[in-house]
Design a protein around this motif. Structure first.
Motif, PDB file in Angstrom:
ATOM      1  N   ASP A  28       0.835  -1.211   0.000  1.00 35.50           N
ATOM      2  CA  ASP A  28       0.000   0.000   0.000  1.00 35.50           C
ATOM      3  C   ASP A  28       0.868   1.258   0.000  1.00 35.50           C
ATOM      4  O   ASP A  28       0.585   2.227  -0.714  1.00 35.50           O
ATOM      5  N   ILE A  29       1.908   1.232   0.822  1.00 36.96           N
ATOM      6  CA  ILE A  29       2.814   2.391   0.914  1.00 36.96           C
ATOM      7  C   ILE A  29       3.495   2.624  -0.431  1.00 36.96           C
ATOM      8  O   ILE A  29       3.545   3.758  -0.929  1.00 36.96           O
ATOM      9  N   ALA A  30       4.008   1.542  -1.026  1.00 41.68           N
ATOM     10  CA  ALA A  30       4.696   1.656  -2.314  1.00 41.68           C
ATOM     11  C   ALA A  30       3.749   2.170  -3.395  1.00 41.68           C
ATOM     12  O   ALA A  30       4.104   3.086  -4.149  1.00 41.68           O
ATOM     13  N   LYS A  31       2.555   1.604  -3.458  1.00 45.43           N
ATOM     14  CA  LYS A  31       1.574   2.021  -4.476  1.00 45.43           C
ATOM     15  C   LYS A  31       1.232   3.495  -4.301  1.00 45.43           C
ATOM     16  O   LYS A  31       1.205   4.259  -5.277  1.00 45.43           O
ATOM     17  N   ASN A  32       0.979   3.907  -3.066  1.00 44.00           N
ATOM     18  CA  ASN A  32       0.624   5.299  -2.784  1.00 44.00           C
ATOM     19  C   ASN A  32       1.779   6.255  -3.118  1.00 44.00           C
ATOM     20  O   ASN A  32       1.552   7.395  -3.506  1.00 44.00           O
ATOM     21  N   ALA A  33       3.023   5.762  -2.993  1.00 41.10           N
ATOM     22  CA  ALA A  33       4.202   6.577  -3.308  1.00 41.10           C
ATOM     23  C   ALA A  33       4.557   6.539  -4.797  1.00 41.10           C
ATOM     24  O   ALA A  33       5.440   7.264  -5.240  1.00 41.10           O
ATOM     25  N   GLY A  34       3.875   5.673  -5.546  1.00 41.09           N
ATOM     26  CA  GLY A  34       4.148   5.572  -6.980  1.00 41.09           C
ATOM     27  C   GLY A  34       5.433   4.823  -7.288  1.00 41.09           C
ATOM     28  O   GLY A  34       6.117   5.133  -8.275  1.00 41.09           O
ATOM     29  N   ILE A  35       5.772   3.858  -6.453  1.00 41.24           N
ATOM     30  CA  ILE A  35       6.992   3.077  -6.650  1.00 41.24           C
ATOM     31  C   ILE A  35       6.660   1.589  -6.529  1.00 41.24           C
ATOM     32  O   ILE A  35       5.567   1.217  -6.110  1.00 41.24           O
ATOM     33  N   GLY A  36       7.624   0.751  -6.841  1.00 43.86           N
ATOM     34  CA  GLY A  36       7.472  -0.687  -6.648  1.00 43.86           C
ATOM     35  C   GLY A  36       7.890  -1.078  -5.238  1.00 43.86           C
ATOM     36  O   GLY A  36       8.627  -0.348  -4.561  1.00 43.86           O
ATOM     37  N   VAL A  37       7.437  -2.241  -4.806  1.00 47.19           N
ATOM     38  CA  VAL A  37       7.767  -2.735  -3.468  1.00 47.19           C
ATOM     39  C   VAL A  37       9.284  -2.879  -3.310  1.00 47.19           C
ATOM     40  O   VAL A  37       9.846  -2.557  -2.256  1.00 47.19           O
ATOM     41  N   GLY A  38       9.950  -3.343  -4.340  1.00 47.50           N
ATOM     42  CA  GLY A  38      11.408  -3.482  -4.275  1.00 47.50           C
ATOM     43  C   GLY A  38      12.100  -2.157  -4.005  1.00 47.50           C
ATOM     44  O   GLY A  38      13.098  -2.108  -3.281  1.00 47.50           O
ATOM     45  N   THR A  39      11.582  -1.094  -4.590  1.00 53.93           N
ATOM     46  CA  THR A  39      12.157   0.232  -4.366  1.00 53.93           C
ATOM     47  C   THR A  39      11.996   0.647  -2.904  1.00 53.93           C
ATOM     48  O   THR A  39      12.885   1.276  -2.326  1.00 53.93           O
ATOM     49  N   PHE A  40      10.875   0.284  -2.298  1.00 53.91           N
ATOM     50  CA  PHE A  40      10.663   0.566  -0.871  1.00 53.91           C
ATOM     51  C   PHE A  40      11.847   0.025  -0.067  1.00 53.91           C
ATOM     52  O   PHE A  40      12.410   0.716   0.776  1.00 53.91           O
ATOM     53  N   TYR A  41      12.238  -1.222  -0.366  1.00 54.50           N
ATOM     54  CA  TYR A  41      13.308  -1.875   0.393  1.00 54.50           C
ATOM     55  C   TYR A  41      14.686  -1.272   0.132  1.00 54.50           C
ATOM     56  O   TYR A  41      15.620  -1.525   0.894  1.00 54.50           O
ATOM     57  N   ASN A  42      14.830  -0.469  -0.911  1.00 55.04           N
ATOM     58  CA  ASN A  42      16.084   0.254  -1.131  1.00 55.04           C
ATOM     59  C   ASN A  42      16.269   1.356  -0.078  1.00 55.04           C
ATOM     60  O   ASN A  42      17.398   1.805   0.150  1.00 55.04           O
ATOM     61  N   TYR A  43      15.166   1.777   0.544  1.00 57.51           N
ATOM     62  CA  TYR A  43      15.207   2.883   1.493  1.00 57.51           C
ATOM     63  C   TYR A  43      14.902   2.466   2.938  1.00 57.51           C
ATOM     64  O   TYR A  43      15.409   3.078   3.871  1.00 57.51           O
ATOM     65  N   TYR A  44      14.078   1.463   3.106  1.00 57.50           N
ATOM     66  CA  TYR A  44      13.680   0.991   4.442  1.00 57.50           C
ATOM     67  C   TYR A  44      13.680  -0.534   4.447  1.00 57.50           C
ATOM     68  O   TYR A  44      13.157  -1.156   3.522  1.00 57.50           O
ATOM     69  N   SER A  45      14.223  -1.102   5.496  1.00 52.49           N
ATOM     70  CA  SER A  45      14.285  -2.560   5.571  1.00 52.49           C
ATOM     71  C   SER A  45      12.978  -3.187   6.038  1.00 52.49           C
ATOM     72  O   SER A  45      12.777  -4.388   5.892  1.00 52.49           O
ATOM     73  N   SER A  46      12.071  -2.360   6.581  1.00 50.91           N
ATOM     74  CA  SER A  46      10.793  -2.882   7.055  1.00 50.91           C
ATOM     75  C   SER A  46       9.793  -1.750   7.237  1.00 50.91           C
ATOM     76  O   SER A  46      10.163  -0.567   7.288  1.00 50.91           O
ATOM     77  N   LYS A  47       8.555  -2.134   7.368  1.00 52.76           N
ATOM     78  CA  LYS A  47       7.481  -1.180   7.664  1.00 52.76           C
ATOM     79  C   LYS A  47       7.734  -0.541   9.029  1.00 52.76           C
ATOM     80  O   LYS A  47       7.505   0.658   9.217  1.00 52.76           O
ATOM     81  N   GLU A  48       8.250  -1.332   9.965  1.00 50.18           N
ATOM     82  CA  GLU A  48       8.523  -0.829  11.312  1.00 50.18           C
ATOM     83  C   GLU A  48       9.568   0.282  11.298  1.00 50.18           C
ATOM     84  O   GLU A  48       9.431   1.278  12.008  1.00 50.18           O
ATOM     85  N   LYS A  49      10.615   0.106  10.483  1.00 45.66           N
ATOM     86  CA  LYS A  49      11.674   1.124  10.415  1.00 45.66           C
ATOM     87  C   LYS A  49      11.119   2.440   9.856  1.00 45.66           C
ATOM     88  O   LYS A  49      11.444   3.510  10.366  1.00 45.66           O
TER      89      LYS A  49
END
Length: 192
Positions: A28-49
């Motif tokens: 949901d976070i990735a979609k709302n940010a207009g990025i892929g899930v993999g890109t999320f992990y380039n910046y944060y290792s988890s939802k908690e972080k």
């Protein structure tokens, strides 16, 4: 150039505010940010972080606003009561800050928070520490109680608040306000 980390941060903040931590997922976070899930992990290792980074920023803004709203020339009892009241009101009004009191998430959040961010200058313990130091220099607070114990008195209020269900929810937040008042009156009472 688009700042993807800022986009993820803003997306997470929006979703945590509206859906809460538990009901927000990385896709949901990735979609709302207009990025892929993999890109999320380039910046944060988890939802908690990500959540801890957002929580830390929200908490810093709250403490700064509280301090800016105070008249530090008032007596210690009035100041501490206002800090506690404003902190409680803001926590209950902000879903991100309220997550700190979520028993399902608190321990995990606390570990990550202290590992990742430690204590900022705008944290409540640091605010109290500065006030106690000022009041001791002015002779307004007891000298026989060391700084660490002074902070422990106020830290205990958080632990009491996290167990409000066991104590009786009907007594909150009044019990926290009274305890804060009793503590500060006790540490400023020179008649003992």
């Amino acid at each position: 150039m688009k700042d993807k980390k800022a986009d993820i941060f803003q997306s997470g903040k929006e979703l945590f505010l509206t859906k809460g931590f538990k009901d927000t997922n990385i896709s949901d976070i990735a979609k709302n940010a207009g990025i892929g899930v993999g890109t999320f992990y380039n910046y944060y290792s988890s939802k908690e972080k990500l959540f801890v980074e957002i929580y830390t920023k929200e908490n810093e803004q709250l403490k700064k606003a509280i301090m800016e709203s105070l008249d530090l020339n008032q007596d210690p009892v009035s100041i501490v009561k206002k800090i506690v009241e404003r902190n409680i009101d803001a926590i209950h009004a902000n879903p991100i800050l309220k997550e700190w009191y979520n028993p399902d998430f608190f321990r995990k959040l606390e570990k990550i928070y202290h590992k990742e961010s430690g204590e900022s200058n705008d944290s409540l313990p640091n605010i109290y520490k500065e006030l106690f130091k000022k009041w001791k220099m002015e002779g307004r607070i007891r000298e026989d109680i060391d700084d660490e114990l002074l902070l422990a008195f106020f830290d205990s209020l958080v632990y009491i608040d996290t167990h409000k269900e066991e104590i009786g929810i009907q007594h909150f937040p009044q019990i926290i306000l009274y305890l804060a008042e009793f503590i500060i009156k006790g540490v400023t009472d020179f008649q003992k």
